[in-house]
Scaffold this motif. Structure first.
Motif, PDB file in Angstrom:
ATOM      1  N   VAL A 107      12.613   5.272   1.080  1.00 35.80           N
ATOM      2  CA  VAL A 107      11.362   4.540   0.844  1.00 35.80           C
ATOM      3  C   VAL A 107      10.503   4.542   2.101  1.00 35.80           C
ATOM      4  O   VAL A 107       9.298   4.827   2.062  1.00 35.80           O
ATOM      5  N   ILE A 108      11.095   4.237   3.228  1.00 31.02           N
ATOM      6  CA  ILE A 108      10.356   4.154   4.492  1.00 31.02           C
ATOM      7  C   ILE A 108       9.786   5.507   4.888  1.00 31.02           C
ATOM      8  O   ILE A 108       8.669   5.610   5.408  1.00 31.02           O
ATOM      9  N   ASN A 109      10.531   6.576   4.607  1.00 31.68           N
ATOM     10  CA  ASN A 109      10.096   7.917   4.983  1.00 31.68           C
ATOM     11  C   ASN A 109       9.215   8.574   3.926  1.00 31.68           C
ATOM     12  O   ASN A 109       8.809   9.724   4.077  1.00 31.68           O
ATOM     13  N   GLY A 110       8.936   7.838   2.841  1.00 30.91           N
ATOM     14  CA  GLY A 110       8.059   8.367   1.814  1.00 30.91           C
ATOM     15  C   GLY A 110       8.648   9.511   1.022  1.00 30.91           C
ATOM     16  O   GLY A 110       7.913  10.368   0.506  1.00 30.91           O
ATOM     17  N   ARG A 140      13.748   7.580  13.118  1.00 24.09           N
ATOM     18  CA  ARG A 140      13.308   8.136  11.847  1.00 24.09           C
ATOM     19  C   ARG A 140      13.209   9.651  11.924  1.00 24.09           C
ATOM     20  O   ARG A 140      13.553  10.360  10.993  1.00 24.09           O
ATOM     21  N   GLU A 141      12.712  10.152  13.045  1.00 25.96           N
ATOM     22  CA  GLU A 141      12.572  11.597  13.175  1.00 25.96           C
ATOM     23  C   GLU A 141      13.933  12.292  13.191  1.00 25.96           C
ATOM     24  O   GLU A 141      14.089  13.398  12.672  1.00 25.96           O
ATOM     25  N   ARG A 146      10.500  14.951   8.822  1.00 25.28           N
ATOM     26  CA  ARG A 146       9.126  14.625   9.172  1.00 25.28           C
ATOM     27  C   ARG A 146       9.007  14.147  10.611  1.00 25.28           C
ATOM     28  O   ARG A 146       9.949  13.649  11.196  1.00 25.28           O
ATOM     29  N   SER A 147       7.803  14.313  11.154  1.00 24.20           N
ATOM     30  CA  SER A 147       7.494  13.769  12.470  1.00 24.20           C
ATOM     31  C   SER A 147       6.607  12.550  12.283  1.00 24.20           C
ATOM     32  O   SER A 147       5.723  12.539  11.430  1.00 24.20           O
ATOM     33  N   PHE A 148       6.843  11.525  13.079  1.00 27.95           N
ATOM     34  CA  PHE A 148       6.053  10.301  12.996  1.00 27.95           C
ATOM     35  C   PHE A 148       5.198  10.127  14.247  1.00 27.95           C
ATOM     36  O   PHE A 148       4.861   9.022  14.643  1.00 27.95           O
ATOM     37  N   LEU A 149       4.836  11.255  14.852  1.00 31.68           N
ATOM     38  CA  LEU A 149       3.986  11.260  16.028  1.00 31.68           C
ATOM     39  C   LEU A 149       2.710  12.036  15.691  1.00 31.68           C
ATOM     40  O   LEU A 149       2.762  13.196  15.287  1.00 31.68           O
ATOM     41  N   GLY A 153       3.740   2.802  10.645  1.00 30.15           N
ATOM     42  CA  GLY A 153       4.975   3.121  11.348  1.00 30.15           C
ATOM     43  C   GLY A 153       4.938   4.432  12.108  1.00 30.15           C
ATOM     44  O   GLY A 153       5.982   5.044  12.369  1.00 30.15           O
ATOM     45  N   TYR A 154       3.740   4.874  12.484  1.00 35.28           N
ATOM     46  CA  TYR A 154       3.590   6.106  13.262  1.00 35.28           C
ATOM     47  C   TYR A 154       3.265   5.772  14.718  1.00 35.28           C
ATOM     48  O   TYR A 154       2.811   4.666  15.029  1.00 35.28           O
ATOM     49  N   HIS A 155       3.466   6.758  15.580  1.00 31.43           N
ATOM     50  CA  HIS A 155       3.068   6.630  16.981  1.00 31.43           C
ATOM     51  C   HIS A 155       1.909   7.581  17.248  1.00 31.43           C
ATOM     52  O   HIS A 155       1.800   8.631  16.611  1.00 31.43           O
ATOM     53  N   LEU A 156       1.037   7.201  18.185  1.00 30.55           N
ATOM     54  CA  LEU A 156      -0.155   7.985  18.484  1.00 30.55           C
ATOM     55  C   LEU A 156      -0.145   8.413  19.952  1.00 30.55           C
ATOM     56  O   LEU A 156       0.119   7.597  20.840  1.00 30.55           O
ATOM     57  N   VAL A 157      -0.440   9.682  20.184  1.00 38.06           N
ATOM     58  CA  VAL A 157      -0.580  10.185  21.548  1.00 38.06           C
ATOM     59  C   VAL A 157      -2.002  10.730  21.703  1.00 38.06           C
ATOM     60  O   VAL A 157      -2.514  11.406  20.804  1.00 38.06           O
TER      61      VAL A 157
END
Length: 342
Positions: free
Chosen positions: A23-26, A54-55, A60-63, A91-95
């Motif tokens: 669910v969390i990872n879609g 999660r990665e 999937r990547s969450f970045l 729940g993603y990270h941003l660079v």
């Protein structure tokens, strides 16, 4: 308090940890009613999964990457704010990465940076959204891209935009409605397609009103305060100076405001000034700037949303268009009743 874990969520929802992970990872293969129940528990407990964990457990990547040529601009600050808030919610990270095309080897540096990260997608605001070599690089590296305010439609990437031309026309029409007939215009950075669209909107409104487009009333700019100050000083040095000046962004409009102050010209009694973007400086200036509210924050958030969708839902055409708002403040007012009052 002990940090919440995925097992805590599973126990509360009455499902397995693997189901919670899906669910969390879609991921697929979860019944809608189960997905809704798990998401309800996640929201109630305030569970925020570890993006790196999660990665490791997902393909999937969450970045996500947000690229700028000038990350210190007022525009960039708004875009970062919108993208960061939506990334946190999902729940993603941003660079944030800076790309400077006038430096030798910039493309190789960008490729090396991409290889060192596992990006789930990239957001390209202007002017980077129209750099073909950069778009080719992301395509080659198989990194999904969403472009903000691009100059054209590219089947490889989704896009978010607003009606730049229509917004500039509306602002010009608002100045004309205030009685202004002699209006100066300061152009934006020619590398940004939005700059040309804003000028087109200005010229369309002037032509429709039967007003003359005088070449000496349109001066070059580059979206910086310094360019606005220089253009403002030049326009205001004429004995027959315009009664209003429309700058293609707020930073240049602020430069015009300072030029007027230096010349002892009161705003808006003797001169009306309008900008575009509704950056924070537009609200902090005195008098506050009339401007077009461009939904930078919302556009960035929408770009994040598009990047987190499945590939087939990401390349939707035409580009997603968000509405703008005309915001009239104290820097604009009725045109002077006579030339003597200017």
């Amino acid at each position: 308090m002990k940090p919440l874990t995925l097992k805590d969520v599973a126990r509360q929802a009455g499902v397995s940890p693997k189901t919670v992970s899906r669910v969390i990872n879609g991921e697929a293969y979860v019944r809608p009613e189960v997905r809704a129940a798990v998401q309800k528990v996640v929201d109630e407990l305030g569970y925020r999964p570890n993006a790196f964990a999660r990665e490791l457990s997902s393909a999937r990547s969450f970045l996500l990457g947000l690229y700028f040529d000038d990350p210190a601009s007022a525009y960039a600050a708004d875009v970062q704010r919108g993208a960061l808030a939506r990334c946190r919610a999902l729940g993603y990270h941003l660079v944030v990465e800076q790309v400077t095309r006038d430096r030798p080897g910039w493309l190789a540096e960008c490729e090396a940076s991409l290889r060192s990260m596992r990006l789930g997608g990239a957001i390209l605001p202007p002017p980077l959204c129209d750099w073909s070599e950069l778009l080719d690089l992301f395509a080659r590296m198989e990194v999904p891209v969403v472009r903000i305010s691009p100059g054209d439609v590219d089947d490889r990437a989704a896009a978010v935009e607003m009606d730049e031309r229509g917004a500039a026309r509306e602002m010009t029409e608002a100045l004309i409605a205030l009685g202004h007939r002699d209006i100066g215009f300061i152009q934006g950075n020619p590398e940004h397609h939005a700059a040309a669209r804003r000028q087109e909107g200005f010229e369309a409104a002037m032509t429709a009103a039967g007003l003359q487009l005088c070449p000496k009333r349109t001066l070059p700019g580059d979206f910086t305060f310094r360019a606005g100050l220089a253009a403002g000083e030049k326009l205001l040095a004429d004995a027959d100076r315009p009664s209003a000046i429309f700058a293609a962004n707020d930073e240049m409009a602020l430069g015009v405001l300072v030029a007027a102050m230096r010349a002892g010209i009161t705003v808006p009694d003797q001169l009306s000034i309008a900008g575009f973007d509704d950056a924070a400086i537009a609200r902090m200036a005195w008098p506050p700037l009339s401007t077009v509210h461009q939904p930078h924050v919302e556009m960035a958030a929408a770009a994040v949303e598009l990047l987190t969708r499945p590939a087939e839902g990401r390349r939707a055409a035409p580009p997603l268009r968000l509405p703008h708002t005309l915001t009239l403040r104290d820097s604009t007012g009725p045109a002077p009743a006579s030339e003597a009052e200017r």
